[in-house]
Design an enzyme around this catalytic site. Structure first.
Site, PDB file in Angstrom:
ATOM      1  N   CYS A  12       0.825  -1.223   0.000  1.00 21.69           N
ATOM      2  CA  CYS A  12       0.000   0.000   0.000  1.00 21.69           C
ATOM      3  C   CYS A  12       0.853   1.266   0.000  1.00 21.69           C
ATOM      4  CB  CYS A  12      -0.926  -0.011   1.203  1.00 21.69           C
ATOM      5  SG  CYS A  12      -1.980  -1.463   1.227  1.00 21.69           S
TER       6      CYS A  12
ATOM      7  N   HIS B 298      -3.570   6.883   2.236  1.00 19.32           N
ATOM      8  CA  HIS B 298      -3.898   5.572   1.678  1.00 19.32           C
ATOM      9  C   HIS B 298      -5.327   5.194   2.094  1.00 19.32           C
ATOM     10  CE1 HIS B 298      -3.927   1.487   0.545  1.00 19.32           C
ATOM     11  NE2 HIS B 298      -3.912   1.034   1.785  1.00 19.32           N
TER      12      HIS B 298
ATOM     13  N   ASN C 209     -10.056  -0.829  -1.033  1.00 15.70           N
ATOM     14  CA  ASN C 209      -8.604  -0.643  -0.951  1.00 15.70           C
ATOM     15  C   ASN C 209      -7.975  -1.130  -2.257  1.00 15.70           C
ATOM     16  OD1 ASN C 209      -5.872  -0.768  -0.410  1.00 15.70           O
ATOM     17  ND2 ASN C 209      -6.095  -1.753   1.589  1.00 15.70           N
TER      18      ASN C 209
HETATM   19  N1  ACO Z   1     -18.288 -10.057   7.442  1.00 13.63           N
HETATM   20  C1  ACO Z   1     -18.829 -10.409   8.600  1.00 13.63           C
HETATM   21  N2  ACO Z   1     -18.110 -10.762   9.681  1.00 13.63           N
HETATM   22  C2  ACO Z   1     -16.778 -10.741   9.569  1.00 13.63           C
HETATM   23  C3  ACO Z   1     -16.145 -10.372   8.365  1.00 13.63           C
HETATM   24  C4  ACO Z   1     -16.948 -10.037   7.287  1.00 13.63           C
HETATM   25  N3  ACO Z   1     -16.439  -9.665   6.101  1.00 13.63           N
HETATM   26  N4  ACO Z   1     -14.820 -10.443   8.558  1.00 13.63           N
HETATM   27  C5  ACO Z   1     -14.610 -10.821   9.825  1.00 13.63           C
HETATM   28  N5  ACO Z   1     -15.804 -11.012  10.443  1.00 13.63           N
HETATM   29  C6  ACO Z   1     -16.061 -11.418  11.806  1.00 13.63           C
HETATM   30  C7  ACO Z   1     -14.876 -12.096  12.448  1.00 13.63           C
HETATM   31  O1  ACO Z   1     -14.874 -13.467  12.122  1.00 13.63           O
HETATM   32  C8  ACO Z   1     -15.134 -11.843  13.920  1.00 13.63           C
HETATM   33  O2  ACO Z   1     -16.060 -12.807  14.357  1.00 13.63           O
HETATM   34  P1  ACO Z   1     -15.950 -13.452  15.834  1.00 13.63           P
HETATM   35  O3  ACO Z   1     -16.012 -12.301  16.784  1.00 13.63           O
HETATM   36  O4  ACO Z   1     -17.138 -14.354  15.889  1.00 13.63           O
HETATM   37  O5  ACO Z   1     -14.626 -14.148  15.842  1.00 13.63           O
HETATM   38  C9  ACO Z   1     -15.828 -10.500  13.943  1.00 13.63           C
HETATM   39  O6  ACO Z   1     -16.287 -10.264  12.600  1.00 13.63           O
HETATM   40  C10 ACO Z   1     -14.968  -9.345  14.391  1.00 13.63           C
HETATM   41  O7  ACO Z   1     -13.761  -9.403  13.709  1.00 13.63           O
HETATM   42  P2  ACO Z   1     -12.609  -8.416  14.072  1.00 13.63           P
HETATM   43  O8  ACO Z   1     -11.403  -8.855  13.341  1.00 13.63           O
HETATM   44  O9  ACO Z   1     -12.546  -8.243  15.546  1.00 13.63           O
HETATM   45  O10 ACO Z   1     -13.149  -7.051  13.451  1.00 13.63           O
HETATM   46  P3  ACO Z   1     -12.451  -5.655  13.484  1.00 13.63           P
HETATM   47  O11 ACO Z   1     -13.333  -4.719  14.185  1.00 13.63           O
HETATM   48  O12 ACO Z   1     -11.024  -5.726  13.895  1.00 13.63           O
HETATM   49  O13 ACO Z   1     -12.466  -5.259  11.952  1.00 13.63           O
HETATM   50  C11 ACO Z   1     -11.066  -5.176  10.023  1.00 13.63           C
HETATM   51  C12 ACO Z   1     -11.804  -6.072  11.002  1.00 13.63           C
HETATM   52  C13 ACO Z   1     -12.086  -4.349   9.265  1.00 13.63           C
HETATM   53  C14 ACO Z   1     -10.295  -6.039   9.039  1.00 13.63           C
HETATM   54  C15 ACO Z   1     -10.120  -4.261  10.809  1.00 13.63           C
HETATM   55  O14 ACO Z   1      -9.325  -4.989  11.694  1.00 13.63           O
HETATM   56  C16 ACO Z   1      -9.259  -3.451   9.909  1.00 13.63           C
HETATM   57  O15 ACO Z   1      -9.714  -2.631   9.138  1.00 13.63           O
HETATM   58  N6  ACO Z   1      -7.959  -3.618  10.020  1.00 13.63           N
HETATM   59  C17 ACO Z   1      -7.046  -2.890   9.156  1.00 13.63           C
HETATM   60  C18 ACO Z   1      -6.682  -3.793   8.105  1.00 13.63           C
HETATM   61  C19 ACO Z   1      -6.663  -3.180   6.762  1.00 13.63           C
HETATM   62  O16 ACO Z   1      -7.224  -2.152   6.490  1.00 13.63           O
HETATM   63  N7  ACO Z   1      -5.996  -3.884   5.895  1.00 13.63           N
HETATM   64  C20 ACO Z   1      -5.912  -3.477   4.558  1.00 13.63           C
HETATM   65  C21 ACO Z   1      -4.577  -3.770   4.021  1.00 13.63           C
HETATM   66  S1  ACO Z   1      -3.349  -2.945   4.900  1.00 13.63           S
HETATM   67  C22 ACO Z   1      -3.504  -1.434   4.551  1.00 13.63           C
HETATM   68  O17 ACO Z   1      -3.910  -1.123   3.475  1.00 13.63           O
HETATM   69  C23 ACO Z   1      -3.200  -0.471   5.584  1.00 13.63           C
END
Ligand code: ACO
Length: 336
Positions: A113, A263, A293
């Site tokens: 990214c 980003h 993204n």
């Molecule tokens: N739909 C429904 N439920 C989902 C999904 C989905 N697509 N994905 C995960 N879940 C569930 C998980 O299984 C989990 O269930 P559980 O509690 O029963 O185990 C629950 O949702 C919560 O998951 P978390 O991982 O705690 O959710 P969080 O609030 O952390 O959000 C996310 C997840 C959106 C990925 C977040 O951590 C995030 O945005 N992180 C940054 C990562 C990112 O942006 N990466 C992109 C590439 S890197 C970059 O560009 C910077």
């Protein structure tokens, strides 16, 4: 004083729009979950017959036209992507062939990214050094073919989209450091200790006897792996820090900046950075809600959108920052 400046911008997204409700048909997810956690509503997916360099070509043609030069004036291409046409050679080689350009040097860089900021830094250095006049930077991703679209991959596959952005960086002689358009500075960082927190292991030579095998596929190692919470926390911290570092290097204050391009990974990340730095919301241009993204493409894609909407104009002082796999992060300030 010889410096470099951005003289042209272009972008392209494939026509097919995939909304969150379309993903509900492929995996156990919901519009509500995706919107609340990320701010993403739609993303674009390319058709089967399109490759990464096809997206890059569309964006490049627009950027070159926007710069008011001929394609033959380009003397280097820097191509940032993690979803290239082939495993090798670099996708820039395929773009160069499609553009029918002569024997100019091509770099492919894989800085995830942060790819666009790394490419901008390289272009700036090559132009300043004196031998290169017009460098084409492309950030392009075709992520939709590289995702696990089953429920197993839902934490990642809902985040990403396809698209390309391109800029032309050209030589300029500056007389007035405060008002002339040029790239002020770029700042690059990596911490490889976190390489496995956001990665795609296969194909790879660290995985056993073969770089690609049915066993690796059965394990799903050809799909990206992400520790979402770790990425989130570091993204907010490092993008905030590197914007401060970039301002300080140029003796600028936050209020001197006309527009910020971060980003586009997650609206919550950008809201948190904006809040920490006390940036008025209208100065941050977001596109994650419509494109998801697009990794190395997010910043040039957003800049071209802002230009088309009349929000980004010549003379503006712009700050940009990115964070991604590696972990890599960086920033740049330039006047347009
Ligand atoms: N739909 C429904 N439920 C989902 C999904 C989905 N697509 N994905 C995960 N879940 C569930 C998980 O299984 C989990 O269930 P559980 O509690 O029963 O185990 C629950 O949702 C919560 O998951 P978390 O991982 O705690 O959710 P969080 O609030 O952390 O959000 C996310 C997840 C959106 C990925 C977040 O951590 C995030 O945005 N992180 C940054 C990562 C990112 O942006 N990466 C992109 C590439 S890197 C970059 O560009 C910077």
């Amino acid at each position: 004083m010889r410096r470099s400046k951005i003289t042209g911008m272009g972008s392209y997204v494939p026509p097919r729009v995939v909304a969150n409700i379309d993903l509900e048909k492929l995996m156990d997810t919901s519009d509500e979950w995706i919107t609340q956690r990320t701010g993403i509503k739609t993303r674009h997916w390319a058709s089967d017959d399109v490759g990464n360099s096809d997206l890059g070509l569309e964006a490049s043609n627009i950027a070159i036209e926007n710069a008011g030069i001929k394609k033959e004036d380009i003397d280097m291409i820097i191509y940032a992507t993690i979803s290239g046409d082939y495993d090798f050679p670099g996708t820039g080689c395929f773009l160069q062939a499609k553009m029918e350009l002569p024997d100019i040097p091509i770099f492919d860089i894989k800085q995830q990214c942060t790819g666009f900021i790394y490419a901008l830094s390289m272009a700036d250095m090559y132009v300043r050094q004196g031998d290169f006049k017009n460098i084409l930077i492309v950030g392009a991703e075709l992520q939709s073919k590289a995702l696990d679209k089953s429920t197993k991959g839902r934490d990642i596959s809902v985040l990403f989209g396809d698209g390309a952005g391109a800029v032309v960086v050209s030589a300029t002689d500056i007389n007035d450091e405060k008002n002339d358009p040029y790239i002020y500075s770029t700042h690059l960082h990596t911490n490889g200790q976190f390489a496995d927190k956001l990665c795609c292991p296969a194909p790879g030579t660290a995985l056993g006897p073969e770089r690609m095998s049915q066993t690796l596929i059965d394990k799903g190692l050809h799909f990206p792996v992400m520790h979402g919470k770790v990425v989130f926390v570091h993204a907010v911290k490092k993008m905030t820090e590197t914007i401060c570092e970039c301002l300080s290097a140029n003796n600028l204050k936050m209020e001197d900046i006309d527009m910020f391009f971060f980003h586009q990974a997650n609206m919550r990340i950008n809201d948190a950075v904006g809040e920490k730095l006390e940036i008025p919301a209208e100065k941050i241009f977001n596109t994650v809600q419509k494109y998801g993204n697009t990794t190395a493409a997010t910043i040039p894609l957003g800049m071209h959108d802002a230009m088309k909407e009349g929000k980004l104009k010549e003379g503006m002082l712009v700050a940009t920052a990115a964070f991604g796999g590696g972990f890599t992060w960086g920033s740049a300030i330039f006047r347009l």
